[in-house]
Design an enzyme around this catalytic site. Structure first.
Site, PDB file in Angstrom:
ATOM      1  CB  SER A 254      -0.914   0.040   1.205  1.00 50.72           C
ATOM      2  OG  SER A 254      -0.223   0.261   2.302  1.00 50.72           O
ATOM      3  CE  LYS A 255      -1.989   6.508  -2.512  1.00 51.88           C
ATOM      4  NZ  LYS A 255      -3.398   6.650  -2.223  1.00 51.88           N
TER       5      LYS A 255
END
Ligand code: GLU
Length: 488
Positions: A254-255
């Site tokens: 994810s980010k």
């Protein structure tokens, strides 16, 4: 494969194309091409609030950049369009009506408050918080009454009771779901826009999709989709759910793990063929054990049989290493042209490069290319040629310049540079070798102080390239300047 293979990549334009989506589209593309099939691109934009034209545009651009050209879809058209879900509402309505008429779906007038309350009560009783089915069997009078109250209904799918739905997945094998654990789910919102599970099913059927290859975050949606296929008497496609991609800490990528969008990777100076090659190996392994593949070679080798059930771990260093490989395989001019925007952004070169400036960039890229893993790294290497002010010397660098042989070496080199007419890297290298020989010093004792004087650092590009690119005047000036600084 006997049938005519048709697969689709179905991104929601609610964000940029990320690593996981790019891999899903790549696997679909490879599978289609391998079987002389059709790769469809469908935009799933029913989330009206979060979908934007800008994201859609970016997704299309990145897919094209990767070389994953779709045979049917936005921009290219096709026989099964439209390829944007918001343009297909009529098609969905036709099937919603059919489901309602045949008793497979019904209007639900429950308000959000009623549903929340029901949910809380169920949780309090330690029951699964699924919909109770309160509106399952409303009489026409009850429906009238709700409508008269001004309620706009959702449409819910009537989940058959006590059934086991089997997803026979090409990657994960058989997965069973008990319908008693799935509440009647909403298929159309009060505003008439269908919910993902319904729209996706109708689209896959009407677009004649034969294989649904997607991320395993959709496994739990699949039984719902299968129930809709069954209710409408549609043949099911084959399903293949690809395992998720994990970050180095083994949590879902994810980010938090840094850049995950393709746009970002492109901006950093990754090459599309490196990403394609790396993404292919995230969850798929070739029979040959080879590591480097062009898109065409991947098409030859790809098969769903060799897609792993286990999650793949994303390794940015490996991707960078692979990118470096492709940078070095590229014609120099390509990397030069890719490097220029970074140099412009850093303020090293202007908008329009003169022939001479272009040549200088070419020389810098040529000198740096062995060390480049991503093109944006060129600015670190180029700095020394564009900034006259060298970085402040650290303790280590100062000590090197204070070594006793330095004044004599610098004198000798400056004299040689004065007399040098050919400033090619080869000729400068010859000059340095002669200097070492004549001074009877070790290579290090000659080169290291020179490097520090010319760049302010103890490591970097080859010294002969640095001198060659700096040119006579600047090289001599820097050497003299550092001598001067020592005296001061
Ligand atoms: N629009 C869905 C997504 O972006 C696609 C799911 C599917 O492939 O069925 O996750």
């Amino acid at each position: 494969m006997g049938e005519n293979v048709r697969v689709r990549f179905a991104p929601s334009p609610t964000g940029y194309l990320h690593i996981g989506g790019a891999r899903t589209s790549l696997f679909n593309y490879l599978f289609a091409k391998k079987h002389n099939g059709t790769f469809v691109l469908r935009i799933e934009d029913t989330d009206l609030e979060r979908s934007t034209a800008e994201y859609e545009q970016a997704i299309l651009e990145e897919l094209r950049w990767l070389g994953l050209n779709w045979d049917e879809g936005p921009l290219v058209g096709g026989d099964y369009g439209p390829y944007r879900q918001t343009e297909r509402l009529e098609i969905y309505h036709k099937y919603v009506n059919q489901l309602i008429e045949e008793g497979h779906a019904y209007y639900c007038f429950c308000t959000k408050e009623e549903l929340d309350k029901e949910r809380e009560e169920r949780l309090a009783r330690k029951e699964m918080p699924i919909y109770s089915g309160r509106c399952r069997n409303l009489t026409p009078e009850q429906i009238e009454k709700f409508r008269a109250e001004g309620r706009t209904p959702t449409v819910r799918f009537r989940v058959p009771e006590h059934k086991i739905i089997v997803v026979d997945d090409l990657v994960r094998g058989k997965i069973e779901f008990n319908t008693d654990l799935i509440g009647d789910f909403v298929i159309v919102k009060p505003d008439g826009v269908p919910i993902y599970n319904f729209a996706v099913t109708i689209d896959d059927v009407t677009m004649k999709i034969t294989h649904v290859i997607r991320g395993d975050d959709h496994v739990s949606n699949t039984p719902k989709q299968i129930m809709i296929y069954d209710a409408l008497n549609f043949p099911q496609p084959k399903f293949a759910h690809i395992s998720m991609i994990l970050g180095p800490d083994r949590t879902r990528l994810s980010k938090r793990h840094g850049a995950t969008s393709l746009t970002h990777y492109r901006e950093m100076g990754f090459l599309p063929e490196a990403l394609v090659n790396y993404l292919a190996l995230l969850g798929w392994s070739p029979e040959s054990g080879e590591e480097f593949f062009t898109l065409d070679q991947l098409i030859q080798e790809f098969s769903l049989d060799r897609v792993a059930k286990n999650p793949a771990v994303f390794d940015n260093d490996k991707l960078k290493w692979m990118n470096g490989h492709y940078i070095r395989k590229s014609p120099l001019k390509r990397i030069v042209d890719l490097a220029i925007p970074y140099l412009q952004k850093a303020g090293f070169v202007g908008d329009d490069l003169s022939g001479e400036e272009y040549e200088r960039v070419t020389a810098i890229v040529k000198a740096a290319v062995e060390r480049l893993n991503v093109v944006s790294e060129i600015t670190e290497h180029a700095e020394v040629f564009y900034k006259d002010e060298l970085p402040p010397l650290g303790e280590k660098e100062r000590k090197i310049l204070q070594e006793p042989q330095v004044p004599q070496v610098f004198d000798l080199v400056c004299t040689k540079l004065e007399n040098l007419s050919d400033f090619s890297s080869e000729s400068v290298l010859e000059m340095l070798k002669e200097t070492i020989k004549e001074s009877k010093l070790s290579g290090r004792k000659v080169m290291m102080p020179l490097r520090v004087a010319l760049t302010g650092r103890t490591s970097g590009l080859e010294l002969y390239d640095i001198i060659s690119i700096l040119g006579k005047d600047r090289a001599i000036r820097r050497i003299e300047q550092s001598l001067q600084n020592l005296v001061d």
